[in-house]
Design an enzyme around this catalytic site. Structure first.
Site, mmCIF file in Angstrom:
data_model
loop_
_atom_site.group_PDB
_atom_site.id
_atom_site.type_symbol
_atom_site.label_atom_id
_atom_site.label_comp_id
_atom_site.label_asym_id
_atom_site.label_seq_id
_atom_site.Cartn_x
_atom_site.Cartn_y
_atom_site.Cartn_z
ATOM 1 N N ARG A 1 0.817 -1.199 -0.150
ATOM 2 C CA ARG A 1 -0.060 0.014 0.183
ATOM 3 C C ARG A 1 0.972 1.374 0.009
ATOM 4 O O ARG A 1 1.554 1.484 0.926
ATOM 5 C CB ARG A 1 -0.992 0.012 1.124
ATOM 6 C CG ARG A 1 -1.836 1.100 1.081
ATOM 7 C CD ARG A 1 -2.830 0.931 2.485
ATOM 8 N NE ARG A 1 -3.877 1.940 2.743
ATOM 9 C CZ ARG A 1 -3.933 2.939 3.589
ATOM 10 N NH1 ARG A 1 -2.574 2.731 4.597
ATOM 11 N NH2 ARG A 1 -4.620 3.680 3.649
ATOM 12 N N ASN B 1 -6.833 7.968 2.788
ATOM 13 C CA ASN B 1 -6.641 7.417 4.012
ATOM 14 C C ASN B 1 -7.478 8.011 5.243
ATOM 15 O O ASN B 1 -7.735 9.221 5.337
ATOM 16 C CB ASN B 1 -5.156 7.805 4.321
ATOM 17 C CG ASN B 1 -4.902 6.971 5.431
ATOM 18 O OD1 ASN B 1 -4.780 5.676 5.801
ATOM 19 N ND2 ASN B 1 -4.487 7.757 6.613
ATOM 20 N N GLU B 2 -8.124 6.911 5.985
ATOM 21 C CA GLU B 2 -8.820 7.331 7.371
ATOM 22 C C GLU B 2 -9.410 8.619 7.229
ATOM 23 O O GLU B 2 -9.170 9.625 7.807
ATOM 24 C CB GLU B 2 -7.656 7.682 8.435
ATOM 25 C CG GLU B 2 -6.914 6.162 8.808
ATOM 26 C CD GLU B 2 -5.876 6.283 9.715
ATOM 27 O OE1 GLU B 2 -5.884 7.655 10.509
ATOM 28 O OE2 GLU B 2 -5.337 5.270 9.903
ATOM 29 N N HIS C 1 -8.577 -0.126 10.088
ATOM 30 C CA HIS C 1 -7.231 -0.024 10.495
ATOM 31 C C HIS C 1 -7.121 -0.428 12.021
ATOM 32 O O HIS C 1 -8.121 0.197 12.847
ATOM 33 C CB HIS C 1 -6.795 1.420 10.434
ATOM 34 C CG HIS C 1 -6.569 1.879 9.152
ATOM 35 N ND1 HIS C 1 -5.985 3.103 8.715
ATOM 36 C CD2 HIS C 1 -6.901 1.025 7.951
ATOM 37 C CE1 HIS C 1 -6.096 3.083 7.299
ATOM 38 N NE2 HIS C 1 -6.367 2.064 6.863
ATOM 39 N N TYR D 1 -5.424 -0.426 15.539
ATOM 40 C CA TYR D 1 -4.392 -0.184 16.565
ATOM 41 C C TYR D 1 -4.936 -0.518 17.838
ATOM 42 O O TYR D 1 -5.537 -1.425 18.256
ATOM 43 C CB TYR D 1 -3.966 1.309 16.271
ATOM 44 C CG TYR D 1 -3.346 1.382 14.849
ATOM 45 C CD1 TYR D 1 -2.000 1.015 14.819
ATOM 46 C CD2 TYR D 1 -3.746 1.966 13.580
ATOM 47 C CE1 TYR D 1 -1.225 1.393 13.461
ATOM 48 C CE2 TYR D 1 -3.085 2.326 12.698
ATOM 49 C CZ TYR D 1 -1.674 2.027 12.613
ATOM 50 O OH TYR D 1 -1.397 1.980 11.307
ATOM 51 N N GLU E 1 -4.416 -1.395 7.573
ATOM 52 C CA GLU E 1 -3.047 -0.742 8.540
ATOM 53 C C GLU E 1 -3.379 -1.425 9.736
ATOM 54 O O GLU E 1 -4.457 -1.914 10.343
ATOM 55 C CB GLU E 1 -2.998 0.542 8.794
ATOM 56 C CG GLU E 1 -2.822 1.485 7.372
ATOM 57 C CD GLU E 1 -2.556 3.088 8.085
ATOM 58 O OE1 GLU E 1 -2.658 2.963 9.442
ATOM 59 O OE2 GLU E 1 -2.624 3.889 7.184
ATOM 60 N N TRP F 1 1.581 -1.595 9.097
ATOM 61 C CA TRP F 1 2.071 -0.146 9.125
ATOM 62 C C TRP F 1 3.418 -0.274 9.989
ATOM 63 O O TRP F 1 3.401 -0.598 11.080
ATOM 64 C CB TRP F 1 1.162 0.764 9.660
ATOM 65 C CG TRP F 1 1.470 2.322 9.491
ATOM 66 C CD1 TRP F 1 2.534 2.779 10.585
ATOM 67 C CD2 TRP F 1 1.526 3.076 8.491
ATOM 68 N NE1 TRP F 1 2.864 4.057 10.071
ATOM 69 C CE2 TRP F 1 2.094 4.347 8.729
ATOM 70 C CE3 TRP F 1 0.595 3.247 7.470
ATOM 71 C CZ2 TRP F 1 2.274 5.319 8.093
ATOM 72 C CZ3 TRP F 1 0.669 4.013 6.673
ATOM 73 C CH2 TRP F 1 1.558 5.295 6.735
#
Length: 543
Positions: free
Chosen positions: A85, A162-163, A229, A231, A258, A288
């Site tokens: 990516r 992105n996001e 994503h 996290y 991610e 990431w």
């Protein structure tokens, strides 16, 4: 993402509670879809044109901030990745990646047999991050790249932004996401499109989860995939499996676009479950990030060096359910006409023109049974390579070089199946000093000669009215002479061309003043004198 932008505060305990209350997705039949082109979605799965699943196993690479690190694509491929990516900018927040640059990135992905996910990063945290751009602006950027991306549906996935929403009113994500998808389809894009979740990509308030069906149904092609994503919000196995299974049960395509594993101030992500669940459900993941991250703990490779993987990098590439153990190369690369044979190596490049900031290189063509489609020119620093430029012909001008600096270049050839040749031989080049054009005269003589060698002398005279401060002198031997030692300057030689840069005690040539260089050199039997000399790229008279 964790690079070049601040993550909004997240309170892990509150988020975990909210996650348990997310509205489950409803499963409906997939709407009628257009004929598949390249990578496409069918029954909730990402497939290739062959009809086989494609499960992404790759990393994120911050190309827009490190445009010279395109060697990274070859490095992640060598470690087993099947996809990458690539971070791009539409110019709203960072420097815009040009049409030519994006074309070169796609060519590099194909040359390294990687599926290329291209994403615009400027949208990160819209609504909460004041500097963020809109999805509509990102869609316009993609439309401006249509000529480059058309025909690449087998190799490229477009991640619109992105996001694209922060934590402020994340429900606002749905309408602009749908509109951006429709805008790209109206412009004629047939590629698989990827959309990121709100809440800085983590969807902890469940907006994407609750509205994914309506967004998916708005795409007339059905070639839409959702990206979550993961996290620190995802710090328990239950949160991870509940979220991914909700999409799988609804036959809505999803991947982990991610994710991070090392703990931070917000919590400790459960990367083991993320990777295990992705493998069990045959979903893609993209870690990431490769290198250059402002949060060093999330660098997979230290200083872009594939031999220096961090503990996070070792986990991703070599750990349980990691890339090395689970990645499968895309069918398109093994089935492109059945061609797995690379072209022959191109000829060693020669420098045709050198300035203070550029060099033009020429090389002999490579050969391939199905035809050579292009060449990649790389700049070498020790063993490391940096992609300089990509071209279809056997000549390229490399720009952006520093004055009075030595560089080494080599070339690779590519064929239509994405095979890449062995590297050519190398050529060393020294750029000129970048000083103002010089008015000059040069006297050349052979001071002494012996079998197989001689001593030469070059006198440079400033015939102008102002001092010359800093200089590079060049000449080409008409025979096979080769300089072995030189004083009064620093010399390099590429083929027959000799380049001499001033040293501190010869750098200034006063008006009417001379500088004398001496050297010893080998001969190939004859010793004809050079007849053309240039100083700072200006031709000198020979006296």
């Amino acid at each position: 993402m964790r690079s070049r932008t601040s993550l909004a505060p997240r309170v892990a305990a509150v988020l975990a509670a909210v996650l348990g209350l997310l509205v489950p997705l409803l499963s409906f039949a997939t709407p009628a879809q257009a004929a598949a082109t390249g990578l496409h979605i069918e029954n909730g799965r990402l497939l290739e044109a062959s009809g086989n699943d494609f499960v992404m196993r790759g990393v994120n690479h911050a190309h827009t901030w490190y445009p010279g690190e395109t060697r990274s694509l070859a490095d992640v491929k060598a470690l087993g990745a099947n996809s990458v990516r690539v971070v791009l900018s539409d110019g709203h927040r960072w420097t815009k990646n040009s049409v030519e640059d994006v074309a070169a990135v796609v060519a590099q992905c194909k040359a390294n047999r990687l599926i290329c996910v291209l994403e615009v990063h400027d949208t990160t945290g819209y609504g909460e991050e004041a500097a963020a751009g809109t999805l509509d602006h990102a869609a316009d950027y993609w439309i401006g790249l249509k000529d480059v991306l058309a025909g690449e549906e087998d190799y490229v996935i477009i991640n619109i932004g992105n996001e694209p929403w922060g934590n402020t009113n994340p429900a606002g994500w749905t309408e602009p996401t749908t509109a951006a998808v429709k805008k790209l389809r109206a412009a004629g894009f047939a590629h698989t499109i990827m959309v990121d979740a709100p809440n800085w990509g983590q969807d902890w308030q469940g907006v994407m989860r609750a509205n994914a069906r309506s967004v998916y149904d708005a795409d007339p092609t059905g070639n839409l995939i959702f990206s979550i994503h993961m996290y620190s919000v995802y710090d328990t196995a239950q949160e991870i499996t509940d979220y991914l299974n909700a999409f799988v049960s609804a036959r809505l395509p999803i991947l982990i676009g991610e994710f991070g594993g090392p703990p931070d101030q917000y919590g400790d992500p459960d990367e083991d479950t993320m990777m295990a669940a992705a493998q069990q459900l045959r979903l893609g993941y993209l870690a990431w990030s490769w290198s250059g991250n402002t949060d060093p703990i999330l660098d997979l490779a230290i200083d872009f060096d594939p031999t220096r993987l961090s503990s996070w990098g070792q986990r991703i590439f070599n750990g349980a359910n990691g890339i090395a153990a689970t990645s499968e190369e895309a069918d398109i690369y093994s089935s492109s006409g059945g061609d797995t044979t690379p072209p022959t190596a191109p000829g060693t490049p020669t420098a045709a023109a050198v300035t203070s900031s550029s060099v033009t290189l020429n090389w002999a063509a490579a050969t391939d049974s199905n035809g050579v489609t292009g060449y990649d020119v790389v700049r070498l620093s020790g063993a490391a390579e940096t992609a300089a430029t990509t071209t279809a012909g056997t000549s390229a001008t490399v720009t952006g070089l520093a004055p009075d600096t030595s560089y080494t270049f080599a070339v690779y050839a590519r064929d239509a199946a994405g095979n890449r040749s062995q590297r050519s031989g190398t050529v060393a080049v020294t750029t000129s000093s970048g000083g103002s054009p010089a008015t000059c005269g040069v006297a050349y003589r052979v001071a002494n000669e012996w079998p197989g060698g001689f001593q030469g002398e070059v006198v440079i005279r400033n015939t102008g009215s102002t001092a010359i401060n800093g200089w590079t002198l060049r000449w080409t031997f008409p025979g096979s002479q080769r300089v072995s030692n030189l004083w009064g300057g620093t010399s390099t030689q590429s083929g027959a061309e000799v380049s001499v840069a001033a040293v501190s005690y010869t750098a200034t040539i006063a008006p009417a003043g001379p500088v004398t260089l001496g050297f010893t050199a080998a001969t190939g039997g004859t010793n004809p004198s050079p007849t053309v000399f240039t100083l700072n790229d200006s031709t000198c008279s020979v006296v």
